[in-house]
Design a protein around this motif. Structure first.
Motif, mmCIF file in Angstrom:
data_model
loop_
_atom_site.group_PDB
_atom_site.id
_atom_site.type_symbol
_atom_site.label_atom_id
_atom_site.label_comp_id
_atom_site.label_asym_id
_atom_site.label_seq_id
_atom_site.Cartn_x
_atom_site.Cartn_y
_atom_site.Cartn_z
ATOM 1 N N ASP A 25 27.809 -5.325 45.015
ATOM 2 C CA ASP A 25 28.640 -4.447 44.213
ATOM 3 C C ASP A 25 30.051 -5.022 44.140
ATOM 4 O O ASP A 25 30.646 -5.379 45.144
ATOM 5 N N ARG A 26 30.608 -5.083 42.938
ATOM 6 C CA ARG A 26 31.959 -5.641 42.791
ATOM 7 C C ARG A 26 32.986 -4.883 43.626
ATOM 8 O O ARG A 26 33.966 -5.454 44.086
ATOM 9 N N ALA A 27 32.759 -3.601 43.820
ATOM 10 C CA ALA A 27 33.725 -2.806 44.585
ATOM 11 C C ALA A 27 33.765 -3.212 46.053
ATOM 12 O O ALA A 27 34.702 -2.875 46.766
ATOM 13 N N ARG A 262 22.623 -7.424 36.953
ATOM 14 C CA ARG A 262 23.617 -8.064 36.100
ATOM 15 C C ARG A 262 24.208 -7.054 35.113
ATOM 16 O O ARG A 262 25.415 -7.039 34.870
ATOM 17 N N GLN A 263 23.363 -6.194 34.562
ATOM 18 C CA GLN A 263 23.855 -5.185 33.622
ATOM 19 C C GLN A 263 24.790 -4.200 34.299
ATOM 20 O O GLN A 263 25.811 -3.799 33.721
ATOM 21 N N LEU A 264 24.469 -3.828 35.520
ATOM 22 C CA LEU A 264 25.313 -2.866 36.224
ATOM 23 C C LEU A 264 26.650 -3.473 36.624
ATOM 24 O O LEU A 264 27.667 -2.774 36.669
ATOM 25 N N ARG A 265 26.659 -4.776 36.921
ATOM 26 C CA ARG A 265 27.938 -5.422 37.198
ATOM 27 C C ARG A 265 28.788 -5.503 35.945
ATOM 28 O O ARG A 265 30.008 -5.353 35.992
ATOM 29 N N PRO A 268 29.572 -1.077 34.725
ATOM 30 C CA PRO A 268 29.457 -0.192 35.894
ATOM 31 C C PRO A 268 29.371 1.284 35.532
ATOM 32 O O PRO A 268 28.897 2.085 36.348
ATOM 33 N N GLU A 269 29.779 1.640 34.317
ATOM 34 C CA GLU A 269 29.694 3.034 33.914
ATOM 35 C C GLU A 269 28.242 3.514 33.789
ATOM 36 O O GLU A 269 27.972 4.737 33.730
ATOM 37 N N LEU A 270 27.287 2.573 33.760
ATOM 38 C CA LEU A 270 25.869 2.933 33.670
ATOM 39 C C LEU A 270 25.263 3.277 35.028
ATOM 40 O O LEU A 270 24.145 3.782 35.100
ATOM 41 N N ARG A 271 25.981 3.013 36.091
ATOM 42 C CA ARG A 271 25.387 3.139 37.419
ATOM 43 C C ARG A 271 24.938 4.563 37.747
ATOM 44 O O ARG A 271 23.825 4.752 38.252
ATOM 45 N N PRO A 272 25.724 5.628 37.481
ATOM 46 C CA PRO A 272 25.235 6.973 37.818
ATOM 47 C C PRO A 272 23.928 7.334 37.125
ATOM 48 O O PRO A 272 23.068 7.989 37.728
ATOM 49 N N ALA A 273 23.748 6.912 35.878
ATOM 50 C CA ALA A 273 22.492 7.199 35.179
ATOM 51 C C ALA A 273 21.327 6.471 35.840
ATOM 52 O O ALA A 273 20.216 7.021 35.964
#
Length: 326
Positions: A25-27, A262-265, A268-273
């Motif tokens: 995770d980038r965070a 890769r898509q989530l990186r 990142p706004e897609l992560r909760p879904a």
């Protein structure tokens, strides 16, 4: 239950300690070691599913990985936590090139039948026909490209004798790999480690080439040379050149988060879904996992979502698990 096959999750933190962040995770890049939410969710599901279908699961890791698992309460998932991957620090294996070397090293110390299952893959049904023996893996991938170049282009400064093995198959994606023949298990593990040791010099090939060769080309090649049947869990075929799938869907067999990472990186706004999707799949199939999830400190940011999904499933069942629909 299908054929009993003990499995291991492998978590080698050597790549993290050497500075590799691309699979995390980038965070978390500039902070302490940790796994992103989506990988924790798939990890929990992976253990529950394998135990339901095939048998026990151990964690093979190192001191940092074991400390992290204990701090998060994830060690409770496993039958045993083995820190033998600390041994890799003493070997001349570059963790930046060979980020999955822990899987090959773990195979050195096991006996068939046993399986290595990635923490970002979980089964949705038992693997078929394990009683036939052989070597079973997730799916085939195309070769003759920048990820899997021709054998003569593989960096091999130590001069490992590759002619001993039969490289006449596509590459075997080993997100799940089931070793049912002990001679194959031992020869693959020894060959993979021999190839990786001292093989980190400059090369014109892409960095990924050496890791993918050490694992996903050597394993089926050794199987072919020994007369061991290499076969995929699914006939779904990954075309590396175009990054497209061919063949029937594997959605009813397993879920693998690799392509989503890769898509989530990038988004990142897609992560909760995506967390919602993973939680529905996990808690609909293994509802008892909710209590563990709510106790994991790294999942605190989605605790309300965990509770909401649990309530919604109790009220009306899953809403977004399209693979389950006829």
């Amino acid at each position: 239950m299908s054929l009993t096959v003990p499995a291991v999750h492998v978590n080698w933190t050597g790549p993290y300690r050497a500075g590799l962040r691309r699979h995390r995770d980038r965070a978390l890049e500039n902070g302490p070691y940790g796994l992103p939410v989506e990988e924790i969710l798939t990890c929990v599901h992976s253990v529950h599913a394998w135990r339901s279908f095939h048998g026990g699961v151990e964690l093979v890791t190192d001191e940092l990985g074991a400390s992290y698992a204990a701090a998060q309460g994830l060690d409770a998932l496993y039958d045993r936590v083995d820190t033998r991957l600390d041994e890799l620090d003493a070997l001349d294996v570059d963790p930046l090139l060979y980020f999955a070397a822990g899987k090959s090293h773990a195979a050195l110390s096991r006996t068939a039948p046993f399986a290595v299952v990635d923490t970002d893959l979980y089964l949705r049904r038992p693997i078929d026909h394990l009683e036939r023996g052989g070597f079973v893996f997730a799916h085939w991938e195309s070769v003759g490209n920048s990820v899997y170049p021709p054998i003569e282009e593989i960096p091999n400064p130590a001069g490992l004798d590759l002619s001993r093995w039969t490289f006449d198959t596509p590459a075997a994606n080993m997100a799940v790999s089931v070793f049912l023949d002990d001679r194959h298990r031992a020869e693959y593990a020894e060959a993979a480690m021999a190839f990786m040791t001292g093989n980190a010099g400059p090369s014109s090939t892409a960095p990924i080439v050496r890791q993918t060769f050490a694992e996903q080309r050597i394993a089926p090649a050794v199987a072919r040379s020994l007369g061991v049947d290499p076969r995929p869990v699914t006939e779904r075929f990954w075309i590396v050149e175009t990054e497209e799938w061919d063949g029937p869907s594997y959605a009813d067999r397993f879920h693998h988060t690799w392509n989503q990472k890769r898509q989530l990186r990038q988004f990142p706004e897609l992560r909760p879904a995506y967390w919602r999707y993973l939680l529905e799949d996990l808690l609909w199939t293994h509802p008892s996992a909710a209590d563990l999830l709510l106790s994991v400190p790294a999942l605190e940011e989605c605790a309300d979502l965990i509770r909401a999904v649990r309530r919604d499933l109790a009220a009306h069942g899953p809403s977004i698990l399209g693979w389950r629909r006829p």
